[in-house]
Design a protein around this motif. Structure first.
Motif, PDB file in Angstrom:
ATOM      1  N   LEU A  37       0.832  -1.210   0.000  1.00  0.00           N
ATOM      2  CA  LEU A  37       0.000   0.000   0.000  1.00  0.00           C
ATOM      3  C   LEU A  37       0.864   1.257   0.000  1.00  0.00           C
ATOM      4  O   LEU A  37       0.652   2.159  -0.824  1.00  0.00           O
ATOM      5  N   ILE A  38       1.844   1.310   0.887  1.00  0.00           N
ATOM      6  CA  ILE A  38       2.711   2.495   0.967  1.00  0.00           C
ATOM      7  C   ILE A  38       3.487   2.663  -0.336  1.00  0.00           C
ATOM      8  O   ILE A  38       3.584   3.774  -0.873  1.00  0.00           O
ATOM      9  N   VAL A  42       3.177   5.996  -2.760  1.00  0.00           N
ATOM     10  CA  VAL A  42       4.343   6.822  -3.079  1.00  0.00           C
ATOM     11  C   VAL A  42       4.593   6.865  -4.582  1.00  0.00           C
ATOM     12  O   VAL A  42       4.934   7.904  -5.135  1.00  0.00           O
ATOM     13  N   LYS A  43       4.377   5.738  -5.254  1.00  0.00           N
ATOM     14  CA  LYS A  43       4.610   5.688  -6.701  1.00  0.00           C
ATOM     15  C   LYS A  43       3.423   6.204  -7.507  1.00  0.00           C
ATOM     16  O   LYS A  43       3.491   6.287  -8.728  1.00  0.00           O
ATOM     17  N   TYR A  73      -0.845  13.961  -1.309  1.00  0.00           N
ATOM     18  CA  TYR A  73       0.045  14.240  -0.182  1.00  0.00           C
ATOM     19  C   TYR A  73       1.462  13.740  -0.489  1.00  0.00           C
ATOM     20  O   TYR A  73       2.437  14.477  -0.343  1.00  0.00           O
ATOM     21  N   PHE A  74       1.581  12.499  -0.926  1.00  0.00           N
ATOM     22  CA  PHE A  74       2.908  11.961  -1.237  1.00  0.00           C
ATOM     23  C   PHE A  74       3.530  12.684  -2.433  1.00  0.00           C
ATOM     24  O   PHE A  74       4.729  12.940  -2.450  1.00  0.00           O
ATOM     25  N   GLU A  75       2.725  13.026  -3.404  1.00  0.00           N
ATOM     26  CA  GLU A  75       3.214  13.751  -4.577  1.00  0.00           C
ATOM     27  C   GLU A  75       3.784  15.115  -4.175  1.00  0.00           C
ATOM     28  O   GLU A  75       4.793  15.564  -4.726  1.00  0.00           O
ATOM     29  N   ALA A  76       3.164  15.753  -3.201  1.00  0.00           N
ATOM     30  CA  ALA A  76       3.609  17.073  -2.756  1.00  0.00           C
ATOM     31  C   ALA A  76       5.023  17.039  -2.173  1.00  0.00           C
ATOM     32  O   ALA A  76       5.727  18.051  -2.186  1.00  0.00           O
ATOM     33  N   TYR A 103       8.720   4.386   7.762  1.00  0.00           N
ATOM     34  CA  TYR A 103       9.388   4.549   6.476  1.00  0.00           C
ATOM     35  C   TYR A 103       9.895   5.973   6.342  1.00  0.00           C
ATOM     36  O   TYR A 103       9.454   6.868   7.064  1.00  0.00           O
ATOM     37  N   ASN A 104      10.836   6.148   5.446  1.00  0.00           N
ATOM     38  CA  ASN A 104      11.374   7.478   5.173  1.00  0.00           C
ATOM     39  C   ASN A 104      11.110   7.832   3.716  1.00  0.00           C
ATOM     40  O   ASN A 104      11.326   7.009   2.824  1.00  0.00           O
ATOM     41  N   LEU A 105      10.658   9.046   3.513  1.00  0.00           N
ATOM     42  CA  LEU A 105      10.537   9.590   2.166  1.00  0.00           C
ATOM     43  C   LEU A 105      11.834  10.327   1.869  1.00  0.00           C
ATOM     44  O   LEU A 105      12.173  11.296   2.565  1.00  0.00           O
ATOM     45  N   VAL A 106      12.572   9.858   0.890  1.00  0.00           N
ATOM     46  CA  VAL A 106      13.806  10.536   0.504  1.00  0.00           C
ATOM     47  C   VAL A 106      13.403  11.662  -0.443  1.00  0.00           C
ATOM     48  O   VAL A 106      12.803  11.419  -1.489  1.00  0.00           O
ATOM     49  N   LEU A 107      13.728  12.876  -0.044  1.00  0.00           N
ATOM     50  CA  LEU A 107      13.316  14.057  -0.784  1.00  0.00           C
ATOM     51  C   LEU A 107      14.336  14.420  -1.856  1.00  0.00           C
ATOM     52  O   LEU A 107      15.425  13.841  -1.913  1.00  0.00           O
TER      53      LEU A 107
END
Length: 183
Positions: A37-38, A42-43, A73-76, A103-107
């Motif tokens: 799901l995550i 994210v993708k 939200y993830f796209e932002a 989890y970590n979102l790598v920016l």
């Protein structure tokens, strides 16, 4: 020449099979479906997300609204990579599991934005699906709140909180920036 072709065709077929096997949703465990799901969110893979909820066709309106908002939200965040951390079950009750994922979102600037999410997962015919909010009962919510309160005392949660606070100190106004992108 013929001998080379005999080896190339099976090799190409194997590569195609391996490539496709990583594209699906894992319904084998509660943690597997939450990780899927995550990754889907994210993708921006709406079909994968709906599969995690067992809502491929005729998606509930409220769930569709949530899916759309979460994807935005993830796209932002302009995520360049997703780094999955711990994913485990906080509690189980017959056909339901309450699962957390760190989890970590790598920016874009290579910084990592720490995240934690929880989901109620249902077992149906040996497969696991994330429950849409409309199917979560008041009793489930109450139990989840108790389980989350216990989770907040664990080393895993404390490490997440420390990483999150460090990120926010280094990036003041980051969440406001994300909120402005969503409004």
């Amino acid at each position: 020449m013929r001998r080379g072709i005999r080896f190339i065709i099976p090799a190409i077929a194997l590569l195609v099979i391996l490539a496709m096997s990583g594209c699906g949703v894992s319904h084998k465990t509660p943690e597997g479906v939450v990780e899927s799901l995550i990754k889907g969110y994210v993708k921006g893979e709406e079909k994968k997300v709906k599969d995690c909820y067992e809502q491929k066709k005729d998606t509930e309106e409220s769930l569709q609204t949530e899916i759309t908002a979460t994807m935005k939200y993830f796209e932002a965040h302009n995520v360049s990579e997703l780094k999955l951390g711990e994913c485990d079950t906080l509690s189980e009750d017959k056909d339901y599991s309450y699962v957390y994922i760190l989890y970590n979102l790598v920016l874009e600037n290579e910084q990592e934005y720490p995240c934690v999410s929880t989901y109620m997962v249902e077992k149906k015919e040996k497969k696991y699906y994330v429950l849409p909010p409309s199917k979560i009962t008041d009793d489930m919510r109450k139990q989840a709140a108790e389980d989350y309160a216990k989770f907040m005392t664990t080393d895993s949660y404390k490490a997440y909180t420390k990483a999150y606070n460090t990120f926010i100190k280094k990036n003041p106004g980051y969440e406001d920036k994300i909120a402005s992108k969503l409004s």
